[in-house]
Motif scaffolding. Sequence first.
Motif, PDB file in Angstrom:
ATOM      1  N   MET A  77       2.143  23.685 -10.781  1.00  0.00           N
ATOM      2  CA  MET A  77       2.385  25.108 -11.019  1.00  0.00           C
ATOM      3  C   MET A  77       1.077  25.893 -10.975  1.00  0.00           C
ATOM      4  N   MET A  78       0.025  25.357 -11.600  1.00  0.00           N
ATOM      5  CA  MET A  78      -1.274  26.030 -11.591  1.00  0.00           C
ATOM      6  C   MET A  78      -1.852  26.101 -10.183  1.00  0.00           C
ATOM      7  N   LEU A  79      -1.654  25.037  -9.402  1.00  0.00           N
ATOM      8  CA  LEU A  79      -2.160  25.027  -8.027  1.00  0.00           C
ATOM      9  C   LEU A  79      -1.417  26.051  -7.162  1.00  0.00           C
ATOM     10  N   ILE A  80      -0.104  26.196  -7.396  1.00  0.00           N
ATOM     11  CA  ILE A  80       0.669  27.183  -6.633  1.00  0.00           C
ATOM     12  C   ILE A  80       0.183  28.596  -6.964  1.00  0.00           C
ATOM     13  N   LEU A  81      -0.031  28.869  -8.248  1.00  0.00           N
ATOM     14  CA  LEU A  81      -0.504  30.187  -8.655  1.00  0.00           C
ATOM     15  C   LEU A  81      -1.914  30.455  -8.118  1.00  0.00           C
ATOM     16  N   ASP A  82      -2.750  29.427  -8.135  1.00  0.00           N
ATOM     17  CA  ASP A  82      -4.107  29.587  -7.601  1.00  0.00           C
ATOM     18  C   ASP A  82      -4.086  29.813  -6.095  1.00  0.00           C
ATOM     19  N   ALA A  83      -3.097  29.214  -5.421  1.00  0.00           N
ATOM     20  CA  ALA A  83      -2.994  29.403  -3.972  1.00  0.00           C
ATOM     21  C   ALA A  83      -2.738  30.861  -3.618  1.00  0.00           C
ATOM     22  N   GLY A  84      -2.112  31.585  -4.547  1.00  0.00           N
ATOM     23  CA  GLY A  84      -1.878  33.006  -4.323  1.00  0.00           C
ATOM     24  C   GLY A  84      -3.133  33.850  -4.440  1.00  0.00           C
ATOM     25  N   LYS A  85      -4.250  33.223  -4.810  1.00  0.00           N
ATOM     26  CA  LYS A  85      -5.510  33.958  -4.948  1.00  0.00           C
ATOM     27  C   LYS A  85      -6.542  33.531  -3.902  1.00  0.00           C
ATOM     28  N   ILE A  86      -6.101  32.795  -2.888  1.00  0.00           N
ATOM     29  CA  ILE A  86      -7.043  32.294  -1.891  1.00  0.00           C
ATOM     30  C   ILE A  86      -7.730  33.442  -1.145  1.00  0.00           C
ATOM     31  N   PHE A  87      -7.026  34.557  -0.946  1.00  0.00           N
ATOM     32  CA  PHE A  87      -7.623  35.696  -0.255  1.00  0.00           C
ATOM     33  C   PHE A  87      -8.206  36.719  -1.243  1.00  0.00           C
ATOM     34  N   TYR A  88      -8.213  36.342  -2.506  1.00  0.00           N
ATOM     35  CA  TYR A  88      -8.792  37.205  -3.531  1.00  0.00           C
ATOM     36  C   TYR A  88     -10.023  36.525  -4.103  1.00  0.00           C
ATOM     37  N   SER A  89     -11.075  37.271  -4.334  1.00  0.00           N
ATOM     38  CA  SER A  89     -12.286  36.681  -4.897  1.00  0.00           C
ATOM     39  C   SER A  89     -12.653  37.385  -6.191  1.00  0.00           C
ATOM     40  N   ASP A  90     -13.317  36.658  -7.066  1.00  0.00           N
ATOM     41  CA  ASP A  90     -13.759  37.220  -8.339  1.00  0.00           C
ATOM     42  C   ASP A  90     -14.933  38.156  -8.065  1.00  0.00           C
ATOM     43  N   PHE A  91     -14.666  39.446  -8.148  1.00  0.00           N
ATOM     44  CA  PHE A  91     -15.687  40.431  -7.798  1.00  0.00           C
ATOM     45  C   PHE A  91     -16.934  40.287  -8.670  1.00  0.00           C
ATOM     46  N   GLY A  92     -16.736  40.065  -9.964  1.00  0.00           N
ATOM     47  CA  GLY A  92     -17.873  39.942 -10.871  1.00  0.00           C
ATOM     48  C   GLY A  92     -18.774  38.772 -10.516  1.00  0.00           C
ATOM     49  N   LEU A  93     -18.179  37.670 -10.099  1.00  0.00           N
ATOM     50  CA  LEU A  93     -18.962  36.491  -9.733  1.00  0.00           C
ATOM     51  C   LEU A  93     -19.857  36.785  -8.541  1.00  0.00           C
ATOM     52  N   PHE A  94     -19.274  37.326  -7.477  1.00  0.00           N
ATOM     53  CA  PHE A  94     -20.024  37.493  -6.237  1.00  0.00           C
ATOM     54  C   PHE A  94     -20.935  38.723  -6.252  1.00  0.00           C
ATOM     55  N   TYR A  95     -20.552  39.745  -6.967  1.00  0.00           N
ATOM     56  CA  TYR A  95     -21.360  40.965  -6.954  1.00  0.00           C
ATOM     57  C   TYR A  95     -22.350  41.020  -8.117  1.00  0.00           C
ATOM     58  N   GLN A  96     -21.859  40.772  -9.333  1.00  0.00           N
ATOM     59  CA  GLN A  96     -22.733  40.883 -10.503  1.00  0.00           C
ATOM     60  C   GLN A  96     -23.723  39.727 -10.588  1.00  0.00           C
ATOM     61  N   ALA A  97     -23.232  38.497 -10.395  1.00  0.00           N
ATOM     62  CA  ALA A  97     -24.102  37.328 -10.564  1.00  0.00           C
ATOM     63  C   ALA A  97     -25.227  37.282  -9.540  1.00  0.00           C
ATOM     64  N   THR A  98     -25.006  37.878  -8.366  1.00  0.00           N
ATOM     65  CA  THR A  98     -26.043  37.879  -7.337  1.00  0.00           C
ATOM     66  C   THR A  98     -26.942  39.105  -7.408  1.00  0.00           C
ATOM     67  N   GLY A  99     -26.691  39.980  -8.378  1.00  0.00           N
ATOM     68  CA  GLY A  99     -27.508  41.178  -8.489  1.00  0.00           C
ATOM     69  C   GLY A  99     -27.162  42.231  -7.458  1.00  0.00           C
ATOM     70  N   GLY A 100     -25.877  42.367  -7.142  1.00  0.00           N
ATOM     71  CA  GLY A 100     -25.451  43.384  -6.189  1.00  0.00           C
ATOM     72  C   GLY A 100     -25.467  42.939  -4.748  1.00  0.00           C
ATOM     73  N   ILE A 101     -25.514  41.641  -4.505  1.00  0.00           N
ATOM     74  CA  ILE A 101     -25.548  41.054  -3.155  1.00  0.00           C
ATOM     75  C   ILE A 101     -26.677  41.668  -2.309  1.00  0.00           C
ATOM     76  N   PRO A 102     -27.911  41.230  -2.542  1.00  0.00           N
ATOM     77  CA  PRO A 102     -29.015  41.709  -1.689  1.00  0.00           C
ATOM     78  C   PRO A 102     -28.812  41.280  -0.242  1.00  0.00           C
ATOM     79  N   ALA A 103     -29.546  41.909   0.657  1.00  0.00           N
ATOM     80  CA  ALA A 103     -29.383  41.640   2.095  1.00  0.00           C
ATOM     81  C   ALA A 103     -29.611  40.177   2.428  1.00  0.00           C
ATOM     82  N   SER A 104     -30.488  39.504   1.700  1.00  0.00           N
ATOM     83  CA  SER A 104     -30.784  38.096   1.986  1.00  0.00           C
ATOM     84  C   SER A 104     -29.601  37.187   1.675  1.00  0.00           C
TER      85      SER A 104
END
Length: 317
Positions: free
Chosen positions: A233-260
């Motif tokens: 059940m958890m895997l099915i629900l997670d599969a519904g998020k394959i095209f969704y990403s955790d914005f805070g992880l990718f944007y905040q943790a990297t410091g706003g995604i620098p060009a590098s």
Amino acid sequence: MKEIKKKKGKRRWTRDDTDLTLISLPTFIWFVLFSYLPMFGIIIAFKDYKLSPGHGFIYNLLHSDWVGWSNFTYFFKSNAFWMLLRNTIVYNLVFIALGAAVAVGFALMLSNLRNKLASKAYQTMMFFPYFMSWVVISYIVYAALTPEKGYLNNIIVALGGTKIMWYQEPKYWPFILTFLRIWKGMGYGMVIYLATITGIDPSLYEAAVMDGATKWQQTKHITMPCIKPVLIMMLILDAGKIFYSDFGLFYQATGGIPASLYNVASTFDTYIYKAIQSSAPIGKTAAASFFQSVCCCATILLTNWLVKKVDEDSAII
């Protein structure tokens, strides 16, 4: 003998039905107001939205020109589309696989602890990161990785190495992002699986011990089959998020995604956010978001269909 057919009367509305309806009413209203009514705005993805002075959003939306699929075509033909698709899907597949393995592993270990006080303490420590915002975690990451006085660089220099410019080296960030995602989310998954393990009938383990089963055999033949429905059940629900990403992880943790780090940390969500920041036409950003939502719906339905073909009882629909 004649068959006696009993006509089933209509089920009467009971007090229990009233109570359950009243309990569910706030949730129903919330979904109508914040999930279904806003879906009217989907048409903005098919329009060239323009503001008209003195008029509101609805008027502007209805009187903007239809452009059909051109907003989607612009998104699909952009240079970043395939990179965004690759990052979003690959990261989520890794998160789903490692997240489930780590959560189940820790749940199994904690369920075998005899010291209940220690078990509660470990649960609290593992669950605590889940409540931390990505903004807080981004400062922790920065304190560890900053080139000048970062903890990791201090350790590397103390051991005779040279400082690493972490925010200029994209090759490290797939591992850093994966570690942060698993570390922050493992407590939530672990609690779910641990609760499932706790609900298993103890007599099954007692019978297995009497038959001489080892801990591994008990886990393999009792624990894992019992948590299998929840895991699927958890895997099915997670599969519904394959095209969704955790914005805070990718944007905040990297410091706003620098060009590098653009090619290793950009996903659909960060692309849409940066497009809005750059004053891109709202119809084009809406098309990207709509595409993302449709794909998420399709993946969860497809995953559920595949599970239903293999094990119908484990499907959620």
